[in-house]
Design a protein around this motif. Structure first.
Motif, PDB file in Angstrom:
ATOM      1  N   ALA A   1       0.828  -1.208   0.000  1.00 16.93           N
ATOM      2  CA  ALA A   1       0.000   0.000   0.000  1.00 16.93           C
ATOM      3  C   ALA A   1       0.860   1.255   0.000  1.00 16.93           C
ATOM      4  N   GLY A   2       1.956   1.255   0.776  1.00 16.60           N
ATOM      5  CA  GLY A   2       2.830   2.412   0.817  1.00 16.60           C
ATOM      6  C   GLY A   2       3.530   2.652  -0.506  1.00 16.60           C
ATOM      7  N   VAL A   3       3.983   1.572  -1.150  1.00 12.87           N
ATOM      8  CA  VAL A   3       4.657   1.717  -2.444  1.00 12.87           C
ATOM      9  C   VAL A   3       3.695   2.249  -3.503  1.00 12.87           C
TER      10      VAL A   3
ATOM     11  N   GLY B   1       2.847   5.907  -2.805  1.00 14.27           N
ATOM     12  CA  GLY B   1       3.958   6.800  -3.090  1.00 14.27           C
ATOM     13  C   GLY B   1       4.221   6.970  -4.570  1.00 14.27           C
ATOM     14  N   LEU B   2       4.009   5.908  -5.353  1.00 13.74           N
ATOM     15  CA  LEU B   2       4.278   5.990  -6.786  1.00 13.74           C
ATOM     16  C   LEU B   2       3.162   6.685  -7.553  1.00 13.74           C
TER      17      LEU B   2
ATOM     18  N   ILE C   1       5.341   4.978   6.536  1.00 13.05           N
ATOM     19  CA  ILE C   1       6.776   5.187   6.344  1.00 13.05           C
ATOM     20  C   ILE C   1       7.206   4.767   4.945  1.00 13.05           C
ATOM     21  N   THR C   2       6.634   3.686   4.427  1.00 18.34           N
ATOM     22  CA  THR C   2       6.956   3.261   3.063  1.00 18.34           C
ATOM     23  C   THR C   2       6.548   4.318   2.057  1.00 18.34           C
ATOM     24  N   ARG C   3       5.358   4.862   2.233  1.00 16.13           N
ATOM     25  CA  ARG C   3       4.873   5.909   1.324  1.00 16.13           C
ATOM     26  C   ARG C   3       5.793   7.118   1.348  1.00 16.13           C
TER      27      ARG C   3
END
Length: 315
Positions: free
Chosen positions: A117-119, A122-123, A196-198
């Protein structure tokens, strides 16, 4: 790499030794005594009480009791439970599978939903990014115990989709029984990992080398995979590892809520009864899990980015 791993394993052994002493001392100084739980609140004569203390070695000085326990552990003997008179190793062996299944299931949910979900957020940005930010804020704000009660109320009591109690038997039945506990356990950690991933992906997406690669005509998918996601995985690996290691401790609340026969429930009972041997064994397992996970994280750093130095050595 090999020398680094050996040094870290040595440091873990020292940490286990120090932690065992601190925990044993804390149990020794805590209010209440083991013999008060052994007599189950009954009134007994001083002679009987003295006999109980002598039988279980409770009259020995603190350091002597700790030394006896430590020498036993070094020879593979984790001791005997004061309350059940069972071998502690056998108690742990019967409880560990449930906790391992629960934490592994929750860890999978954290990686799949948190990192993915974060990736994606963010993309791609836009509405999906807003939804992930909102969902992660809500997920982080919901306490684990409240999430467990809410999930039981909705999906077990109201809808009847999942069982409420027990860990199940067999692969499919165990997955069915542990779905709600795993979701409750993973929810706060998955929210933190997604946020944090985002953030890490957005920071890498806006860097100069990404803009240069796109200007040179490198396909977006290649840039996203090799330059953005891979570089963003370093801080993400740390937070994922820390949260997965914390699952073992957090499982205590979930196991209590869903009446699972795991290590967490065993620890709660042992602390209440001042069952030293059981508390020490469970504490050692928890500390060992944290140490091993941290070691795995450091090694993964070198796998993700070969430029990372391990203990002063080139990976």
């Amino acid at each position: 790499m090999q020398r680094f791993v050996i040094r870290r394993l040595g440091a873990l052994a020292v940490t286990l030794l120090f932690s065992s002493f601190v925990i044993y001392g804390a149990m020794y100084l805590a209010p209440g005594t083991p013999e008060s739980f052994l007599v189950q609140g009954r009134t007994v004569s001083p002679e009987v009480l003295a006999s109980i203390r002598a039988q279980y070695g409770l009259d020995d000085p603190f350091l002597l009791r700790y030394w006896h326990w430590l020498t036993g552990v070094l020879t593979g003997d984790l001791g005997e439970s004061l309350t059940t008179r069972q071998d502690v190793a056998s108690l742990l062996a019967s409880r560990i599978p449930t906790t391992v299944w629960l934490t592994a299931y929750a860890a999978l949910l954290i990686v799949v939903f948190g990192v993915v979900a974060g990736v994606v957020a963010g993309l791609r940005g836009g509405l999906l990014d807003t939804a992930v930010l909102l969902g992660s804020s809500v997920g982080f704000a919901v306490p684990t115990f409240f999430a467990a009660l809410l999930l039981m109320s909705v999906f077990s009591v109201t809808l009847g989709w999942f069982p409420v109690f027990g860990a199940g038997s067999g692969f499919s039945d165990r997955i069915l029984h542990l779905t709600l506990p795993a979701v409750a356990l993973a929810l706060p950690a998955a929210a933190v990992v997604a946020r944090i991933t985002r953030t890490a992906v957005v920071e890498e997406r806006d860097t100069e080398h990404v803009s240069v690669a796109l200007a040179r005509g490198v396909p977006w998918r290649t840039v996203a995979r090799r330059h953005i996601v891979r570089n963003a995985m370093l801080p993400v690996t740390t937070i994922v590892g820390v949260n997965i290691a914390a699952l073992v401790a957090g499982a205590t609340v979930v196991e209590h809520a869903f009446t699972l026969d795991g290590v967490g429930a065993l620890l709660i009972n042992a602390v209440q009864q001042k069952d030293f041997a059981v508390v020490q064994a469970v504490a050692l397992v928890l500390v060992a899990v944290f140490g091993v996970v941290n070691l795995v994280i450091d090694v993964l750093y070198a796998v993700i980015d070969p430029r990372v130095q391990l203990g002063g050595e080139s990976a």
